[in-house]
Write a protein that holds these residues in place. Structure first.
Motif, PDB file in Angstrom:
ATOM      1  N   ARG A 134      -1.100 -15.889 -20.666  1.00 12.91           N
ATOM      2  CA  ARG A 134      -0.955 -14.911 -21.746  1.00 12.91           C
ATOM      3  C   ARG A 134       0.467 -14.346 -21.768  1.00 12.91           C
ATOM      4  O   ARG A 134       1.102 -14.235 -22.821  1.00 12.91           O
ATOM      5  N   GLU A 135       0.978 -14.009 -20.597  1.00 12.07           N
ATOM      6  CA  GLU A 135       2.347 -13.481 -20.533  1.00 12.07           C
ATOM      7  C   GLU A 135       3.350 -14.511 -21.043  1.00 12.07           C
ATOM      8  O   GLU A 135       4.320 -14.170 -21.717  1.00 12.07           O
ATOM      9  N   TYR A 136       3.098 -15.774 -20.709  1.00 10.90           N
ATOM     10  CA  TYR A 136       4.026 -16.834 -21.118  1.00 10.90           C
ATOM     11  C   TYR A 136       4.008 -17.023 -22.633  1.00 10.90           C
ATOM     12  O   TYR A 136       5.047 -17.207 -23.257  1.00 10.90           O
ATOM     13  N   ARG A 137       2.814 -16.976 -23.219  1.00  8.44           N
ATOM     14  CA  ARG A 137       2.734 -17.162 -24.673  1.00  8.44           C
ATOM     15  C   ARG A 137       3.507 -16.066 -25.399  1.00  8.44           C
ATOM     16  O   ARG A 137       4.089 -16.297 -26.450  1.00  8.44           O
ATOM     17  N   GLN A 138       3.497 -14.859 -24.843  1.00  9.58           N
ATOM     18  CA  GLN A 138       4.169 -13.771 -25.546  1.00  9.58           C
ATOM     19  C   GLN A 138       5.583 -13.513 -25.040  1.00  9.58           C
ATOM     20  O   GLN A 138       6.347 -12.838 -25.723  1.00  9.58           O
ATOM     21  N   GLY A 139       5.940 -14.057 -23.877  1.00 11.89           N
ATOM     22  CA  GLY A 139       7.253 -13.743 -23.327  1.00 11.89           C
ATOM     23  C   GLY A 139       8.086 -14.943 -22.937  1.00 11.89           C
ATOM     24  O   GLY A 139       9.083 -14.796 -22.220  1.00 11.89           O
ATOM     25  N   ARG A 140       7.699 -16.126 -23.415  1.00 17.62           N
ATOM     26  CA  ARG A 140       8.425 -17.353 -23.046  1.00 17.62           C
ATOM     27  C   ARG A 140       9.904 -17.264 -23.353  1.00 17.62           C
ATOM     28  O   ARG A 140      10.740 -17.870 -22.659  1.00 17.62           O
ATOM     29  N   VAL A 141      10.257 -16.489 -24.395  1.00 20.36           N
ATOM     30  CA  VAL A 141      11.657 -16.440 -24.822  1.00 20.36           C
ATOM     31  C   VAL A 141      12.588 -15.982 -23.700  1.00 20.36           C
ATOM     32  O   VAL A 141      13.779 -16.292 -23.722  1.00 20.36           O
ATOM     33  N   GLU A 142      12.048 -15.265 -22.731  1.00 23.50           N
ATOM     34  CA  GLU A 142      12.891 -14.752 -21.643  1.00 23.50           C
ATOM     35  C   GLU A 142      13.093 -15.786 -20.536  1.00 23.50           C
ATOM     36  O   GLU A 142      14.042 -15.705 -19.762  1.00 23.50           O
ATOM     37  N   VAL A 143      12.173 -16.748 -20.448  1.00 22.37           N
ATOM     38  CA  VAL A 143      12.215 -17.735 -19.357  1.00 22.37           C
ATOM     39  C   VAL A 143      12.008 -19.154 -19.900  1.00 22.37           C
ATOM     40  O   VAL A 143      11.131 -19.891 -19.438  1.00 22.37           O
ATOM     41  N   PRO A 144      12.839 -19.574 -20.881  1.00 23.07           N
ATOM     42  CA  PRO A 144      12.570 -20.867 -21.517  1.00 23.07           C
ATOM     43  C   PRO A 144      12.773 -22.063 -20.596  1.00 23.07           C
ATOM     44  O   PRO A 144      12.406 -23.185 -20.970  1.00 23.07           O
ATOM     45  N   TRP A 145      13.332 -21.824 -19.393  1.00 20.54           N
ATOM     46  CA  TRP A 145      13.432 -22.918 -18.427  1.00 20.54           C
ATOM     47  C   TRP A 145      12.055 -23.282 -17.872  1.00 20.54           C
ATOM     48  O   TRP A 145      11.913 -24.316 -17.226  1.00 20.54           O
ATOM     49  N   VAL A 146      11.070 -22.442 -18.110  1.00 16.64           N
ATOM     50  CA  VAL A 146       9.688 -22.788 -17.759  1.00 16.64           C
ATOM     51  C   VAL A 146       9.124 -23.583 -18.936  1.00 16.64           C
ATOM     52  O   VAL A 146       8.989 -23.055 -20.036  1.00 16.64           O
ATOM     53  N   LYS A 147       8.811 -24.846 -18.693  1.00 17.56           N
ATOM     54  CA  LYS A 147       8.498 -25.760 -19.794  1.00 17.56           C
ATOM     55  C   LYS A 147       7.015 -25.952 -20.034  1.00 17.56           C
ATOM     56  O   LYS A 147       6.623 -26.625 -20.987  1.00 17.56           O
ATOM     57  N   LYS A 148       6.209 -25.416 -19.143  1.00 18.15           N
ATOM     58  CA  LYS A 148       4.761 -25.614 -19.290  1.00 18.15           C
ATOM     59  C   LYS A 148       4.060 -24.281 -19.126  1.00 18.15           C
ATOM     60  O   LYS A 148       4.609 -23.347 -18.534  1.00 18.15           O
ATOM     61  N   LEU A 149       2.818 -24.228 -19.609  1.00 22.29           N
ATOM     62  CA  LEU A 149       2.010 -23.062 -19.282  1.00 22.29           C
ATOM     63  C   LEU A 149       1.930 -22.931 -17.765  1.00 22.29           C
ATOM     64  O   LEU A 149       1.748 -23.922 -17.057  1.00 22.29           O
ATOM     65  N   PRO A 150       2.064 -21.708 -17.238  1.00 22.28           N
ATOM     66  CA  PRO A 150       1.952 -21.542 -15.779  1.00 22.28           C
ATOM     67  C   PRO A 150       0.682 -22.156 -15.198  1.00 22.28           C
ATOM     68  O   PRO A 150       0.706 -22.738 -14.108  1.00 22.28           O
ATOM     69  N   SER A 151      -0.417 -22.056 -15.912  1.00 22.43           N
ATOM     70  CA  SER A 151      -1.662 -22.630 -15.383  1.00 22.43           C
ATOM     71  C   SER A 151      -1.553 -24.142 -15.230  1.00 22.43           C
ATOM     72  O   SER A 151      -2.173 -24.733 -14.341  1.00 22.43           O
ATOM     73  N   GLN A 152      -0.752 -24.760 -16.084  1.00 25.64           N
ATOM     74  CA  GLN A 152      -0.578 -26.214 -15.976  1.00 25.64           C
ATOM     75  C   GLN A 152       0.228 -26.558 -14.725  1.00 25.64           C
ATOM     76  O   GLN A 152      -0.089 -27.518 -14.009  1.00 25.64           O
ATOM     77  N   HIS A 153       1.264 -25.777 -14.470  1.00 26.96           N
ATOM     78  CA  HIS A 153       2.007 -25.976 -13.223  1.00 26.96           C
ATOM     79  C   HIS A 153       1.082 -25.829 -12.016  1.00 26.96           C
ATOM     80  O   HIS A 153       1.123 -26.627 -11.080  1.00 26.96           O
TER      81      HIS A 153
END
Lengths: 349, 118
Positions: A251-270
């Motif tokens: 949920r945090e990634y969907r709404q805050g990805r813009v701050e950490v775009p080097w993260v390329k997948k949903l955290p749960s996928q990692h």
């Protein structure tokens, strides 16, 4: 049934056991008693003072350093196929004197190779490092990685390091270079978000929160993306919190990805692809609770059995995982998931 | 296939979402920096926020921690509530492709008028 025990704590009898393996000037320092080893900042309340009270030498003295005792009480009693040695001597706990800390890590690795790994092919080894000096840690990983029983690097969870910080990258690069697993384990310095509390039971209950913090740090600071073949295991840090962390981080990634775009997948996928958990302490779940939890996790491949021998909160493989669980699931927890993580095969008969 | 005239093309600006009525529904129009007009549903597929108040921005990307880059200006719509990002060209959620998607509508321009094709 084949069995991998992912968290077994070998030790020495005392810091002076490391003297033959230490380089100067640190050998001389330890010889003259300049440092006597780590001491926990609290009292253990268990009957064995941190260990099982029945882990004793023939003369009755407490033992966490005797291979014969471990072989009898653990390896042979439970017919273990492999036992992953994880130590509980973590030089990263030294907050200064990095040269001493790195030398202690090297000495301990050589001690373990000679006094533990060489004695039983069932042992899988871990490399101890001084994480505060990442370049020295990488050198130590390079030095030890060729040992055929070494499969893992220990990252000790202390009270002031979140391993996602870019300064620790040399450690991950070295581990990936040698296809070693990264294992996170608490130390006597690990604590919760407001410290250790006022009682040992508080601190011990808080330990999973430090592991959650490490997973958050590693993923959001790009370690999973930067080292795409690296695999991770959380040791003795709980696992029933995983569904919450997956949902929260996604949920945090969907709404805050813009701050950490080097993260390329949903955290749960990692997490699903490369994060695993040892089972001890298994929290005394019922079989029904195990199945519900695994359903919420979305996979039966996360969990790897561990005893935590010889510590007081040891899990007996015959009891801690309900025997009424489906055979295929038990086989994954006791063998297949660990075999995948460490790249192990069943020994030839 | 039906075509519905919804407004004049010169009423659709960049960096703004223009709501137009389509029966009982509302469709949002915006103009990309290229001049192309895009039409999407007005409600976020997550929790239904009114995307008229969303933020038109670019695509944040990076392969290196702590280095932030931006490309594709004006092609990403962020929900006014939770900030979920949607690609105006594909409708896809940027963070979670295949799970959440904006409803998109085909647009035709004829004689300075905007038509939604359904």
């Amino acid at each position: 049934m084949l069995l991998i025990d992912a968290d077994v704590h070998e030790s020495f009898a005392g810091i002076r056991d490391l003297i033959p393996y230490l380089k100067e000037p640190y050998r001389e320092w330890i010889e003259r008693g300049a440092w006597r080893g780590f001491s926990q900042p609290f009292a253990y309340t268990s009957p064995g003072s941190g260990n099982r009270a029945d882990v004793r030498n023939a003369d009755g003295s407490a033992s966490v350093s005797d291979y014969g005792v471990m072989r009898r009480q653990l390896l042979d009693t439970y017919n273990q196929t492999y036992a992953v040695l994880t130590g509980y001597f973590y030089p990263t706990m030294l907050k200064l004197q990095y040269g001493l800390s790195s030398a202690l890590a090297s000495a301990y690795n050589d001690f373990v190779a000679e006094h533990w790994l060489a004695k039983d092919k069932r042992f899988i080894g871990s490399i101890q490092i001084n994480a505060r000096d990442p370049e020295a840690a990488a050198y130590e990983i390079d030095r030890m990685a060729a040992h055929p029983q070494i499969k893992q690097v220990m990252l000790p969870v202390v009270d002031d390091i979140a391993y996602g910080h870019p300064m620790y990258r040399p450690i991950f690069a070295a581990a990936e270079r040698h296809a070693l697993v990264i294992a996170l384990h608490h130390t006597i310095l690990a604590e919760g978000p407001f410290g250790m509390g006022l009682h040992y039971i508080e601190r011990h209950t808080l330990l999973p929160t430090s592991m959650m913090a490490e997973v958050i740090s590693l993923i959001l600071n790009g370690v999973f993306d930067g080292y795409p073949s690296l695999r991770f295991i959380i040791l003795e840090g709980g696992f029933s919190w995983l569904p919450h962390l997956m949902w929260r981080m996604d949920r945090e990634y969907r709404q805050g990805r813009v701050e950490v775009p080097w993260v390329k997948k949903l955290p749960s996928q990692h997490m699903r692809e490369r994060l695993r958990f040892s089972t001890q302490p298994a929290e005394d779940l019922t079989a029904d609770q195990w199945l519900k939890l695994i359903d919420l996790m979305g996979s039966d491949e996360y969990l790897i059995f561990s005893t935590d021998y010889p510590h007081f909160d040891f899990d007996d493989p015959r009891v801690s995982i309900p025997r009424s669980l489906p055979d295929a699931l038990q086989e994954k927890i006791f063998w297949k998931n660990g075999a995948w993580l460490y790249g192990l095969e069943a020994p030839a008969q | 296939m039906n075509r519905h005239r919804v407004c004049r093309a010169d009423e659709v600006a960049s960096n703004a979402m223009k709501p137009v009525a389509m029966g009982r529904a509302t469709i949002l129009l915006t103009r990309l920096p290229s001049g192309e007009i895009k039409a999407v549903g007005s409600r976020c597929p997550h929790q239904g926020a009114n995307l008229e108040y969303g933020c038109l921005t670019g695509h944040a990307h990076s392969d290196q921690p702590n280095v932030l880059l931006m490309d594709r200006p004006g092609q990403i719509l962020r929900c006014p509530w939770h900030g979920f990002e949607f690609d105006l060209c594909s409708g896809e959620s940027v963070a979670d492709q295949g799970k959440l998607r904006l409803r998109r509508f085909d647009v035709e321009i004829e004689n300075g008028d905007v038509f939604i094709v359904m």
